[in-house]
Structures are given as structure tokens and as C-alpha cells.
Design a protein around this motif. Sequence first.
Motif, PDB file in Angstrom:
ATOM      1  N   ASN A 244       0.789  -1.367   0.012  1.00 13.27           N
ATOM      2  CA  ASN A 244      -0.138  -0.009  -0.068  1.00 13.27           C
ATOM      3  C   ASN A 244       0.877   1.170  -0.087  1.00 13.27           C
ATOM      4  O   ASN A 244       0.222   2.237   0.169  1.00 13.27           O
ATOM      5  CB  ASN A 244      -0.908  -0.132   1.159  1.00 13.27           C
ATOM      6  CG  ASN A 244      -1.702  -1.255   1.118  1.00 13.27           C
ATOM      7  OD1 ASN A 244      -2.352  -1.648   0.058  1.00 13.27           O
ATOM      8  ND2 ASN A 244      -1.956  -1.771   2.275  1.00 13.27           N
ATOM      9  N   LYS A 246       2.562   3.893  -1.856  1.00 14.50           N
ATOM     10  CA  LYS A 246       2.637   4.339  -3.407  1.00 14.50           C
ATOM     11  C   LYS A 246       3.974   4.515  -3.765  1.00 14.50           C
ATOM     12  O   LYS A 246       4.532   4.292  -4.962  1.00 14.50           O
ATOM     13  CB  LYS A 246       2.026   5.622  -3.512  1.00 14.50           C
ATOM     14  CG  LYS A 246       2.070   6.285  -4.858  1.00 14.50           C
ATOM     15  CD  LYS A 246       1.268   7.518  -4.785  1.00 14.50           C
ATOM     16  CE  LYS A 246       1.640   8.505  -5.934  1.00 14.50           C
ATOM     17  NZ  LYS A 246       0.902   9.726  -6.051  1.00 14.50           N
ATOM     18  N   GLN A 249       5.751   1.189  -4.650  1.00 17.77           N
ATOM     19  CA  GLN A 249       5.304   0.785  -5.972  1.00 17.77           C
ATOM     20  C   GLN A 249       5.805   1.692  -7.157  1.00 17.77           C
ATOM     21  O   GLN A 249       6.000   1.057  -8.286  1.00 17.77           O
ATOM     22  CB  GLN A 249       3.685   0.615  -6.024  1.00 17.77           C
ATOM     23  CG  GLN A 249       2.973  -0.001  -4.610  1.00 17.77           C
ATOM     24  CD  GLN A 249       3.487  -1.395  -4.772  1.00 17.77           C
ATOM     25  OE1 GLN A 249       3.751  -1.981  -5.891  1.00 17.77           O
ATOM     26  NE2 GLN A 249       3.879  -1.932  -3.561  1.00 17.77           N
ATOM     27  N   LEU A 272      -2.143   1.745  -9.929  1.00 20.55           N
ATOM     28  CA  LEU A 272      -2.161   2.916  -9.343  1.00 20.55           C
ATOM     29  C   LEU A 272      -3.327   4.155  -9.699  1.00 20.55           C
ATOM     30  O   LEU A 272      -3.862   4.693  -8.931  1.00 20.55           O
ATOM     31  CB  LEU A 272      -0.868   3.618  -8.846  1.00 20.55           C
ATOM     32  CG  LEU A 272       0.168   2.601  -8.211  1.00 20.55           C
ATOM     33  CD1 LEU A 272       1.667   3.407  -8.353  1.00 20.55           C
ATOM     34  CD2 LEU A 272      -0.082   2.905  -6.759  1.00 20.55           C
ATOM     35  N   GLN A 277      -4.505   6.818  -7.326  1.00 22.31           N
ATOM     36  CA  GLN A 277      -3.229   7.198  -6.604  1.00 22.31           C
ATOM     37  C   GLN A 277      -2.281   7.885  -7.351  1.00 22.31           C
ATOM     38  O   GLN A 277      -1.258   8.560  -6.970  1.00 22.31           O
ATOM     39  CB  GLN A 277      -2.567   6.040  -5.961  1.00 22.31           C
ATOM     40  CG  GLN A 277      -3.327   5.197  -5.003  1.00 22.31           C
ATOM     41  CD  GLN A 277      -2.569   4.314  -4.317  1.00 22.31           C
ATOM     42  OE1 GLN A 277      -1.448   4.440  -3.648  1.00 22.31           O
ATOM     43  NE2 GLN A 277      -2.968   2.908  -4.428  1.00 22.31           N
ATOM     44  N   GLU A 283       3.932  11.443 -12.526  1.00 24.02           N
ATOM     45  CA  GLU A 283       3.435  10.203 -12.584  1.00 24.02           C
ATOM     46  C   GLU A 283       2.451   9.938 -13.861  1.00 24.02           C
ATOM     47  O   GLU A 283       2.709   8.717 -14.328  1.00 24.02           O
ATOM     48  CB  GLU A 283       2.642  10.039 -11.331  1.00 24.02           C
ATOM     49  CG  GLU A 283       3.531  10.255 -10.139  1.00 24.02           C
ATOM     50  CD  GLU A 283       2.409  10.309  -8.905  1.00 24.02           C
ATOM     51  OE1 GLU A 283       2.981  10.590  -7.633  1.00 24.02           O
ATOM     52  OE2 GLU A 283       1.136  10.255  -8.912  1.00 24.02           O
TER      53      GLU A 283
END
Length: 397
Positions: A244, A246, A249, A272, A277, A283
Motif C-alpha cells: 500500500n 505508493k 510501487q 495505481l 493514486q 506520474e
Amino acid sequence: MLLRTPKHALLSLAVLGLLAGTVAVDASAQQTRERAERKRGGDTKQEVLFPDATRQVPEAKNSRKMASRAEKLIKAYNDQDWAAARTQADEIIASPDANDYDKALAAQIASQAAYSTDDSAAAKAYLKQVLDLNALDNNGHYQAMYMLAQLQLQDEQYAEGLATLDRYLAETRSSKPEDLALKGQALYQAERYAEAIEPLKQAIATSPEPKAQWSRVLMASYEANNQPAEALGLAEDMAAKAPNDKSAQMNLAVVYSQNDQPEKAAAILDKLRASGQLTDEKEYRQLYATYSNMDKHEKQTIEVINDGLAKNILKPNLEVYQILAQAYYYSEPPQIAQAIEAWKKAAPLDPTGETYLNLARVQLQEGHTDEARKAAQAALDKGVKKPQDAKTIIGVK
């Protein structure tokens, strides 16, 4: 012939902001206050912080002649009157009635006052005085040495900071994970990547609660030292332990991309995104860049870019529209109308005129001759590299 713009370069760990930051400094203010209380006459027994230290503890004690000045110094420090504390400390250090212990304790307190006002140069100078006087007990002496190393490293004085830290480790015989991690991070910042690996590994292995930052610096050290397999293994381990998290990941996705495993990188990033997220432009950029560099993933590229634009996370800029146009054009089946619309948005943003020329070629292919000529002229107006291609479309030989 339609020319593809270059594929988008994947972002690095540094771009994602996942590498080590500046070494944090622990000013040890609480320990200094405890020492100040003892100076006032208290005899509270303190924990021995460096039981394995090789240093012989000096027998020096505070001078009675300096008692009143010491009281003023302690009061100023406890009142957080940093300027007054430094003034009182300087007077004690300069006094012929002060012994080495008085001066060393004053310099230690002054270093905290200087640090509290962001005067790193003065703090380091006071800490060096503490070490040169060599009069405090091991707790005070080595806390001063450790803080000096931290400040030197924070100020990018890597050679000096590492020398101070190595002296600290040698004399205290410390194997504390925090101390080893500090050395590893310092070596990384000094670009001594191969040397950074071992202390970071030891810190992580011996700490009951290793900090994620240590693993990130170790992973970056592996990457910089051309050990991609080790970096990937560590990234996978971090992500597995923190499903969990971020940051973990995202980090794994970047490492997969760097190790030519874009499918795995995209799967993580899209998961994500699906969970809401992905909230930052870079991102989303990493995800559409990953898809756009993979064959037959035009549909996913289109979906990600349109999603980012709709959420106002992606800025409507040249790169976004160019990649979106290409994804539409090369999708199966081709979506030419949508590609043209995206190129129309991109072309005015391109100072080179190349996008206008691409737009003209596609419009000509689709039989939109008048619009193609207008786009070709716009390409000429912007100074396109191959003006003859534009002139041919316009009909001028």
C-alpha cells in the motif's frame, strides 16, 4: 510520408524524486540540556551511550570560578535566547579563569544555539573546539563529533564529513544501524557508490525497523554501480513488503522500466491510476511514456492521456498532444480524424514547424487539400527544416 516524433524518454529515479535527500542533522538538544542541568549541580546518572569507546574519559570538571557565568549561559539556552547563549559561551571560552571542561561545555551549548539559527559555519567551528579541547565525557564528546560529521555532510563537505564520521565509528566502535546508514548515504552523496553498498546493507540487516530511505539509497547505489539485478531484487522486496506504499510501487515501476520490463512497469502504474493514486503530472507522464514506448499499446496510451487531461493533471502541452496524435494515427484501426484534431492542437505549440508539416501530410493523405496547404504554409512560416516538403504540398516547386 508521415514522420514519427521521437519516442518519449522514460523518467529516471531522480526525476521521480525517490533518491536520497540531504543528510538530516540531529542537534542532540535534549542531551545538551541534560548536561546543562548537571552543570548546575545536579548529579543525575546518565546512560552510557558509547560503552565500547576506546577514548579515555578525561577527569576534568567545571570550575567554581565560572559558576555564575555558567548559570547565565544555561538560562539563556533554556530560554532559547540563542544570541545571548552564544555571547555567554564566547565569554567563557575566552576567559583565563575557565578550564578546558568549562570551555568545551560552553562550545557545545554554543553549537546548539548556532544550529538553531541556521548558522552552520559557526556550529561547526564550535564543535571543532569541543573536540580539540577533549574535555567532555564520552557522551558529550562523541555527540559533538557525530553532529559535526552530519553538518559537514549536509554542507556537501563530503571528504571532511566522511573523515569525521570514520573517526567517530573507529573510536566508538559503533555498529548502530543509524550510524552505518549515515555512512552509506554519505558515500552515495559523494558518488562513491560501490563503497556505499555494504554499510547500507548492514544497517538494513541489523535494524529492527529499517527506514525505507535506506533501502532507496541502497537501490540507487546498485543502479549507479551497474548492478541492475540487485537493484531490481531490492525494489521487488520493498514493494512486496509495502503493497500500500505508493512510493515503493512507483519505485518498482521505474526499476522495471530501466530493466526493459515495460509491461510490468505499466501494470503497476495503471493499477495505481485505477485506484486514484496517480495525482501528479510526472506520474501520468511516466505511465503514458511507458505505454507509448511499447508496441501495440496505442489504446492504453490514448486512455491514459485523455484521463489525465480530463482530470486536469496533465497539462495540454506539445508533448502530450504529439503522443496522443501518434497513438490515434497508429492505433488499430487508425483513428485519423482524432489524430488530426490532436495535431491541430499540437502544431501551434511547436516552434520548429515540424508538427504543422506532419499535420499537412496527414491532411493531404485524407484528401483535405486546402487544409493541408494552410498547414504547410504555417510550417514554412515557422522555419521548418525541409521547406521543400512544405512547398511541394502547397504546390510550389
